[in-house]
Design a protein around this motif. Structure first.
Motif, PDB file in Angstrom:
ATOM      1  N   PRO A 167      29.666  37.293  37.908  1.00 44.12           N
ATOM      2  CA  PRO A 167      31.048  36.866  38.130  1.00 44.12           C
ATOM      3  C   PRO A 167      32.002  38.030  38.383  1.00 44.12           C
ATOM      4  N   GLU A 168      31.520  39.248  38.214  1.00 43.68           N
ATOM      5  CA  GLU A 168      32.367  40.434  38.419  1.00 43.68           C
ATOM      6  C   GLU A 168      32.052  41.179  39.713  1.00 43.68           C
ATOM      7  N   LEU A 169      31.077  40.704  40.470  1.00 41.81           N
ATOM      8  CA  LEU A 169      30.534  41.510  41.567  1.00 41.81           C
ATOM      9  C   LEU A 169      31.054  41.048  42.927  1.00 41.81           C
ATOM     10  N   ASP A 170      31.635  41.999  43.681  1.00 39.74           N
ATOM     11  CA  ASP A 170      32.035  41.736  45.064  1.00 39.74           C
ATOM     12  C   ASP A 170      31.132  42.525  46.000  1.00 39.74           C
ATOM     13  N   ALA A 171      31.419  42.469  47.300  1.00 34.36           N
ATOM     14  CA  ALA A 171      30.539  43.087  48.290  1.00 34.36           C
ATOM     15  C   ALA A 171      30.453  44.601  48.097  1.00 34.36           C
ATOM     16  N   ASP A 172      31.585  45.251  47.833  1.00 39.64           N
ATOM     17  CA  ASP A 172      31.558  46.699  47.630  1.00 39.64           C
ATOM     18  C   ASP A 172      30.725  47.068  46.414  1.00 39.64           C
ATOM     19  N   GLY A 173      30.860  46.276  45.353  1.00 31.65           N
ATOM     20  CA  GLY A 173      30.065  46.533  44.164  1.00 31.65           C
ATOM     21  C   GLY A 173      28.583  46.349  44.408  1.00 31.65           C
ATOM     22  N   LEU A 174      28.231  45.353  45.218  1.00 37.08           N
ATOM     23  CA  LEU A 174      26.819  45.134  45.533  1.00 37.08           C
ATOM     24  C   LEU A 174      26.261  46.308  46.325  1.00 37.08           C
ATOM     25  N   VAL A 175      27.026  46.827  47.271  1.00 34.40           N
ATOM     26  CA  VAL A 175      26.572  47.995  48.036  1.00 34.40           C
ATOM     27  C   VAL A 175      26.294  49.156  47.090  1.00 34.40           C
ATOM     28  N   ALA A 192      35.121  48.800  35.916  1.00 31.21           N
ATOM     29  CA  ALA A 192      36.304  48.589  36.764  1.00 31.21           C
ATOM     30  C   ALA A 192      36.354  47.159  37.285  1.00 31.21           C
ATOM     31  N   ALA A 193      35.202  46.585  37.602  1.00 30.85           N
ATOM     32  CA  ALA A 193      35.165  45.214  38.119  1.00 30.85           C
ATOM     33  C   ALA A 193      35.573  44.210  37.046  1.00 30.85           C
ATOM     34  N   TYR A 194      35.124  44.413  35.810  1.00 29.60           N
ATOM     35  CA  TYR A 194      35.526  43.505  34.733  1.00 29.60           C
ATOM     36  C   TYR A 194      37.019  43.611  34.464  1.00 29.60           C
ATOM     37  N   LEU A 195      37.563  44.805  34.550  1.00 35.26           N
ATOM     38  CA  LEU A 195      39.008  44.961  34.398  1.00 35.26           C
ATOM     39  C   LEU A 195      39.747  44.222  35.516  1.00 35.26           C
ATOM     40  N   ARG A 196      39.310  44.459  36.751  1.00 37.85           N
ATOM     41  CA  ARG A 196      40.012  43.914  37.917  1.00 37.85           C
ATOM     42  C   ARG A 196      39.962  42.392  37.930  1.00 37.85           C
ATOM     43  N   GLY A 225      38.954  40.322  35.570  1.00 41.71           N
ATOM     44  CA  GLY A 225      39.378  39.683  34.341  1.00 41.71           C
ATOM     45  C   GLY A 225      40.879  39.764  34.130  1.00 41.71           C
ATOM     46  N   GLY A 226      41.559  40.531  34.998  1.00 38.97           N
ATOM     47  CA  GLY A 226      42.990  40.723  34.846  1.00 38.97           C
ATOM     48  C   GLY A 226      43.340  41.482  33.581  1.00 38.97           C
ATOM     49  N   LEU A 227      42.504  42.461  33.236  1.00 31.13           N
ATOM     50  CA  LEU A 227      42.628  43.169  31.969  1.00 31.13           C
ATOM     51  C   LEU A 227      43.066  44.611  32.168  1.00 31.13           C
ATOM     52  N   GLU A 228      43.797  45.146  31.207  1.00 28.67           N
ATOM     53  CA  GLU A 228      44.074  46.571  31.115  1.00 28.67           C
ATOM     54  C   GLU A 228      42.965  47.234  30.294  1.00 28.67           C
ATOM     55  N   GLU A 229      42.859  48.550  30.409  1.00 29.00           N
ATOM     56  CA  GLU A 229      41.795  49.240  29.674  1.00 29.00           C
ATOM     57  C   GLU A 229      41.896  48.999  28.173  1.00 29.00           C
ATOM     58  N   ARG A 230      43.096  48.937  27.642  1.00 23.38           N
ATOM     59  CA  ARG A 230      43.257  48.707  26.201  1.00 23.38           C
ATOM     60  C   ARG A 230      42.802  47.300  25.811  1.00 23.38           C
ATOM     61  N   ASN A 272      38.807  32.693  34.003  1.00 24.23           N
ATOM     62  CA  ASN A 272      38.963  31.552  33.106  1.00 24.23           C
ATOM     63  C   ASN A 272      38.529  31.882  31.681  1.00 24.23           C
ATOM     64  N   PHE A 273      37.456  32.658  31.561  1.00 22.91           N
ATOM     65  CA  PHE A 273      36.973  33.043  30.230  1.00 22.91           C
ATOM     66  C   PHE A 273      38.047  33.843  29.498  1.00 22.91           C
ATOM     67  N   VAL A 274      38.623  34.819  30.190  1.00 20.96           N
ATOM     68  CA  VAL A 274      39.680  35.643  29.583  1.00 20.96           C
ATOM     69  C   VAL A 274      40.888  34.768  29.225  1.00 20.96           C
ATOM     70  N   ALA A 275      41.302  33.920  30.145  1.00 23.73           N
ATOM     71  CA  ALA A 275      42.497  33.099  29.902  1.00 23.73           C
ATOM     72  C   ALA A 275      42.273  32.133  28.741  1.00 23.73           C
TER      73      ALA A 275
END
Length: 243
Positions: free
Chosen positions: A190-198, A21-25, A27-32, A236-239
């Motif tokens: 690069p995908e990890l925020d505070a909630d993810g770390l918890v 979910a973090a990589y999607l969010r 990265g600005g990506l959809e599941e597909r 940036n990697f995705v773009a």
């Protein structure tokens, strides 16, 4: 757009789903647009790289520098598969971003010294870009010094001469590097925020990253973090490589 491929290896479903979910969010990506293979559960299928925009390797409880006799058969299989894939990726200079475990995999493949000299506990670290990092397109918009979240037992002690150091920290001299033009690895997440770390502190409290009795204190500290800059690496990697 051709999808990106996420190669994951977290056996715990909660951690695996939170990471995806973090990589999607961020990265600005959809599941597909982000296909995932959970390598801890299934062998890597045959891949045609022409079907993908790039390859991402997520974090893992696996540790590349463990002695061979301490690794499980699954870890040995995953390492063999990733090494064979990296043979292709490096030869083609194919877009690759490895986060945390990506340092161990790409670093080992390229001859870096990977050991436990510079492990860092789960938490925040101040990362500084090198002169080369300030010029790299994947780090566009990232300030020279920024806070990122990390947690790892092993790290790069020394890079091979052909690798380019992009970021470092006082506690870990290699936090990001590049091989050739298009292959990257970050020690920070690069995908990890505070909630993810918890979430990860809770899941991995008995995994040896920190004393189990300190988990609640670490989670309370994590909730105070505001992390925004490292996500630009993923964006940036995705773009840059979406096609």
């Amino acid at each position: 757009m051709l999808p990106f491929l996420l190669l994951a290896s977290r056996a715990e479903n909660a951690a695996a789903e939170d990471e995806y979910a973090a990589y999607l969010r961020y990265g600005g990506l959809e599941e597909r647009e982000l296909r995932r293979v959970r390598l801890e559960a299934t062998p890597l299928p045959a891949l045609d790289l022409a079907d993908y925009s790039g390859v991402i390797v997520g974090g893992s409880p696996f540790t590349s520098s463990d002695p061979p006799e301490q690794k499980t058969p699954v870890q040995h299989r995953v390492e063999r598969e990733l090494a064979a894939l990296l043979d292709q990726l490096v030869a083609r200079d194919f877009p690759f971003l490895g986060a945390c475990y990506g340092v161990g995999t790409l670093g080992s493949h390229q001859g870096a010294v990977i050991d436990r000299t510079y492990g860092e506990p789960l938490g925040a670290v101040e990362v500084e870009l090198t002169a080369e990092g300030l010029q790299d397109p994947i780090l566009q918009g990232v300030p020279q010094t920024f806070t990122a979240l990390t947690g790892h037992k092993e790290a790069v002690r020394s890079l091979p001469p052909h690798a380019v150091l992009l970021a470092r920290a006082a506690t870990c001299p290699v936090h990001m590097f590049r091989v050739r033009t298009n292959l990257y690895a970050t020690q920070f997440h690069p995908e990890l925020d505070a909630d993810g770390l918890v979430t990860r502190i809770d899941i991995y409290r008995d995994a040896g990253y920190f004393p189990p009795e300190s988990a609640e204190e670490l989670m309370a500290a994590a909730r105070q973090f505001t992390i925004t800059e490292p996500m630009a690496v993923l964006k940036n990697f995705v773009a840059r490589y979406a096609r």
